[in-house]
Design a protein around this motif. Sequence first.
Motif, PDB file in Angstrom:
ATOM      1  N   MET A  59       0.751  -1.113   0.550  1.00 48.95           N
ATOM      2  CA  MET A  59      -0.028  -0.199  -0.468  1.00 48.95           C
ATOM      3  C   MET A  59       1.162   1.469   0.173  1.00 48.95           C
ATOM      4  N   THR A  60       1.217   1.792  -0.082  1.00 47.08           N
ATOM      5  CA  THR A  60       2.362   2.611  -0.669  1.00 47.08           C
ATOM      6  C   THR A  60       2.969   2.825  -1.600  1.00 47.08           C
ATOM      7  N   GLY A  69       0.212   5.100   1.587  1.00 45.60           N
ATOM      8  CA  GLY A  69      -0.382   4.035   0.859  1.00 45.60           C
ATOM      9  C   GLY A  69      -1.828   3.252   0.700  1.00 45.60           C
ATOM     10  N   VAL A  70      -2.036   3.082  -0.187  1.00 38.40           N
ATOM     11  CA  VAL A  70      -3.215   1.898  -0.597  1.00 38.40           C
ATOM     12  C   VAL A  70      -2.894   0.695  -1.379  1.00 38.40           C
ATOM     13  N   GLY A 130      -6.550   0.939 -10.380  1.00 42.31           N
ATOM     14  CA  GLY A 130      -5.673   1.611  -8.360  1.00 42.31           C
ATOM     15  C   GLY A 130      -4.900   2.542  -8.953  1.00 42.31           C
ATOM     16  N   ARG A 131      -3.990   2.074 -10.149  1.00 38.09           N
ATOM     17  CA  ARG A 131      -2.827   3.017 -10.391  1.00 38.09           C
ATOM     18  C   ARG A 131      -3.176   4.205 -11.232  1.00 38.09           C
ATOM     19  N   GLN A 143       0.515   5.798  -3.117  1.00 40.54           N
ATOM     20  CA  GLN A 143       0.608   5.057  -3.590  1.00 40.54           C
ATOM     21  C   GLN A 143       0.625   4.409  -4.030  1.00 40.54           C
ATOM     22  N   PHE A 144       0.008   3.612  -4.422  1.00 38.15           N
ATOM     23  CA  PHE A 144      -0.950   2.517  -4.841  1.00 38.15           C
ATOM     24  C   PHE A 144       0.049   1.119  -4.944  1.00 38.15           C
TER      25      PHE A 144
END
Length: 339
Positions: A1-2, A183-184, A218-219, A226-227
């Motif tokens: 996640m980041t 982050g995710v 997601g990106r 940050q994905f």
Amino acid sequence: MTLTATVGAAAPGEGATAPGPGKAATTAATAPHGHGHGQVTDNLYMSLGAFEDATSGADPKVKALIDRADIGGVQVVAPWKALEGKKGEYRWSRLESALDYLQQRHKKLFVQIQDRFFDVAMQDANLPQYVKDAGGVTPTVDENPDNPTTHGAMAAQWNTEVRTDFQAMLKAMAEKFDGRLAGVNLPETAVEVDTENDRTGYTSASYIDAEIDNMRYGRKVFTRTQFIQYVNFLPDDDDHKRMKEMFDLAREKRIGIGGPDTLPDRPYQMENSYKFLHEYRNSLPLVAMAVQEPDINAKDPRTGKPYTRERFTDFAHDYLGARQMFWTVEADWLQRPAA
């Protein structure tokens, strides 16, 4: 996640404190620790519910861990249902509260969005009812030789309607939190669908296609936060062509890569994602590795004893290229005062 940036460069969400409303991100002192040729920032890992228990005062021990000077932030695991109840009705108050709490303490928030569970009983609490009602959930089985067999469930992401709904949630989340979260990430890729009882049309190829599609999406929607995609194993990928495809995509699109377990020199891991993390470590925006509950009891092949903190961290940084680590609150070093 980041994350974003090769070693030495700052990534989205890395090296910056998530800003409050109307504020720009600023450099954060997030307690990195020197290892090998660089630094690793230590964060806590816990469920969203456990975080809320700690910060409300119900679990003062964990609350004290969050405030430690050597902890840079917290990764919370948020089930899909915690973010969306009825279709299209998104619920952000719990993440807003967590973010506010951590920002006041100059800590970062990482969010893992969970769409799969190792206990089948958890599906009612963790997956939106409308997804279940539409037949968008399938049973899984975990026959890990190190643990008892468990039966779980996951969202059938290979079903176009399910994936469309999931991505709609990602888009809404990005509109609310992009640039505010550190982050995710999406969860691990390892899965064993119970094909005898599956009614969703699962195939290993369609599953991997769906994982890659969610990575891309997601990106696309998270441009400042940050994905990250957790990658460990893929079904029916003995030649690792699909895993290489995922790592190539991560490098091309600046997607962070991580994993739910840090297990130095364990053969099965070394033959799968670890060898790719090692190969790609200097070309990925960020590598983020977790040390979760089972890991702290796993035996180090070198010693026959549980891994030490130093062994976890040195391997994660020096071999895998990790710059962020997420630790279970049960880790032994967290039971001692900060140095």
